[in-house]
Design an enzyme around this catalytic site. Structure first.
Site, mmCIF file in Angstrom:
data_model
loop_
_atom_site.group_PDB
_atom_site.id
_atom_site.type_symbol
_atom_site.label_atom_id
_atom_site.label_comp_id
_atom_site.label_asym_id
_atom_site.label_seq_id
_atom_site.Cartn_x
_atom_site.Cartn_y
_atom_site.Cartn_z
ATOM 1 N N ASP A 29 53.820 39.334 42.863
ATOM 2 C CA ASP A 29 54.102 40.591 42.187
ATOM 3 C C ASP A 29 54.746 40.496 40.888
ATOM 4 O O ASP A 29 55.655 39.805 40.805
ATOM 5 C CB ASP A 29 54.722 41.632 43.133
ATOM 6 C CG ASP A 29 54.648 43.047 42.822
ATOM 7 O OD1 ASP A 29 53.864 43.494 41.628
ATOM 8 O OD2 ASP A 29 55.519 43.794 43.211
ATOM 9 N N ASN A 77 43.741 48.026 44.767
ATOM 10 C CA ASN A 77 43.625 47.639 43.134
ATOM 11 C C ASN A 77 42.435 48.071 42.532
ATOM 12 O O ASN A 77 42.441 47.957 41.449
ATOM 13 C CB ASN A 77 43.955 46.025 43.083
ATOM 14 C CG ASN A 77 45.317 45.605 43.240
ATOM 15 O OD1 ASN A 77 45.540 44.460 43.538
ATOM 16 N ND2 ASN A 77 46.309 46.539 43.215
HETATM 17 C C1 FPP Z 1 50.450 42.273 40.999
HETATM 18 O O1 FPP Z 1 51.304 42.359 39.884
HETATM 19 C C2 FPP Z 1 49.506 41.350 40.930
HETATM 20 C C3 FPP Z 1 48.200 41.716 40.945
HETATM 21 C C4 FPP Z 1 47.716 42.753 41.293
HETATM 22 C C5 FPP Z 1 47.246 40.643 40.933
HETATM 23 C C6 FPP Z 1 47.603 39.096 41.359
HETATM 24 C C7 FPP Z 1 46.583 38.214 40.617
HETATM 25 C C8 FPP Z 1 46.937 37.031 40.067
HETATM 26 C C9 FPP Z 1 48.301 36.249 40.148
HETATM 27 C C10 FPP Z 1 46.022 36.323 39.132
HETATM 28 C C11 FPP Z 1 45.673 34.923 39.695
HETATM 29 C C12 FPP Z 1 44.895 35.032 41.008
HETATM 30 C C13 FPP Z 1 43.724 34.339 40.975
HETATM 31 C C14 FPP Z 1 43.027 34.219 42.372
HETATM 32 C C15 FPP Z 1 43.224 33.685 39.749
HETATM 33 P P1 FPP Z 1 50.995 43.637 38.949
HETATM 34 O O2 FPP Z 1 50.130 43.531 37.979
HETATM 35 O O3 FPP Z 1 51.258 44.955 40.115
HETATM 36 O O4 FPP Z 1 52.741 43.456 38.322
HETATM 37 P P2 FPP Z 1 53.641 44.877 37.986
HETATM 38 O O5 FPP Z 1 54.142 45.339 39.352
HETATM 39 O O6 FPP Z 1 54.676 44.251 37.319
HETATM 40 O O7 FPP Z 1 52.846 45.770 37.278
#
Ligand code: FPP
Length: 250
Positions: A29, A77
């Site tokens: 996250d 998501n």
């Molecule tokens: C949450 O952070 C993260 C995600 C929903 C996506 C996770 C994906 C990756 C780390 C990309 C790499 C994965 C692969 C398999 C290539 P957020 O976007 O909710 O962050 P925030 O809470 O700060 O907005």
């Protein structure tokens, strides 16, 4: 009638747990906030998050962690802006193409937990190709949670048991915890010993609801793209200090 008992659902109480977790699960996250702090688009955060995933995989290898499950895309998501969803799917495809050789070199098997059928056909095909190509690797497993939801997983397991019961193949009285566990997406994978969530949020967000029942949780303020091998080692050190009791008295 089929015997529903195919998998033990609960760990053994009183058995000392090894200092190194066999299975680490991570809620990656903070990508969006990492990007925002830099005045960059959210996708830049996800790209940096993919690099952090590469580091975590390397750390697992160095510390002897056998299974790494990462929450890469939840059932929730899908409601994100279309641009972000397609960007994440593209990033996943790039990751598979660029990192496949790493998986082979290190004997790591790739698996997916979640509703893989929800993914765009090209992404799904690439995942299935790499899963097939790595299926005989035995030195570790990288498990991508994709279109994954803990409640969806339990509902899918319940539906599968109900179908067998309705068809007369399963005695409803035989449905116990082991029976449910045997219908989860990856029933052969041991429950996570350690669950890490980055970015300061302290909740499970529908991740591995069943499997994390007895996991040790480590929450860190570090944003996922900044999460490095030192942070991983610190989480393992914290885990090694914990006393796991699985409900038994101290
Ligand atoms: C949450 O952070 C993260 C995600 C929903 C996506 C996770 C994906 C990756 C780390 C990309 C790499 C994965 C692969 C398999 C290539 P957020 O976007 O909710 O962050 P925030 O809470 O700060 O907005």
């Amino acid at each position: 009638m089929q015997n529903a008992k195919t998998k033990s659902a609960t760990p053994t109480a009183g058995v000392p747990s090894p200092a190194v977790p066999r299975h680490v699960a991570i809620i990656m996250d903070g990508n969006g906030r990492w990007a925002k702090k830099r005045g960059q688009p959210r996708l830049a955060g996800h790209r940096a998050g993919a690099d952090a995933l590469r580091r975590a995989l390397r750390a697992c290898r160095n510390h002897g962690v056998e299974y790494l499950t990462v929450y890469a895309f939840s059932t929730e998501n899908w409601v994100r802006p279309k641009l972000e969803v397609t960007g994440l799917m593209r990033l996943l495809k790039t990751f598979l193409k660029k990192d496949e050789h790493e998986l082979h070199e290190n004997g790591v098997r790739l698996r997916v937990t979640g509703r893989i059928g929800d993914l765009p056909p090209a992404v799904r095909a690439e995942l299935e190709r790499v899963m097939e190509a790595t299926k005989d690797h035995t030195r570790g497993q990288l498990i991508l949670a994709l279109s994954y939801g803990g409640r969806a997983e339990i509902a899918d397991a319940a539906r599968s048991l109900a179908a067998d019961a309705a068809a007369g193949r399963l005695d409803p009285a035989a449905i116990d915890e082991a029976a449910v566990a045997s219908r989860l997406y990856l029933p052969d994978v041991p429950d996570p010993d350690l669950l890490i969530r980055t970015s300061g949020e302290c909740r499970l967000s529908n991740f591995l609801l069943w499997e994390a029942s007895y996991s040790e949780f480590v929450f860190t303020e570090v944003l996922w793209p900044d999460f490095g091998e030192d942070d991983f080692a610190a989480a393992l050190a914290e885990y090694a200090r914990r006393q796991r009791r699985f409900g038994a008295p101290s």
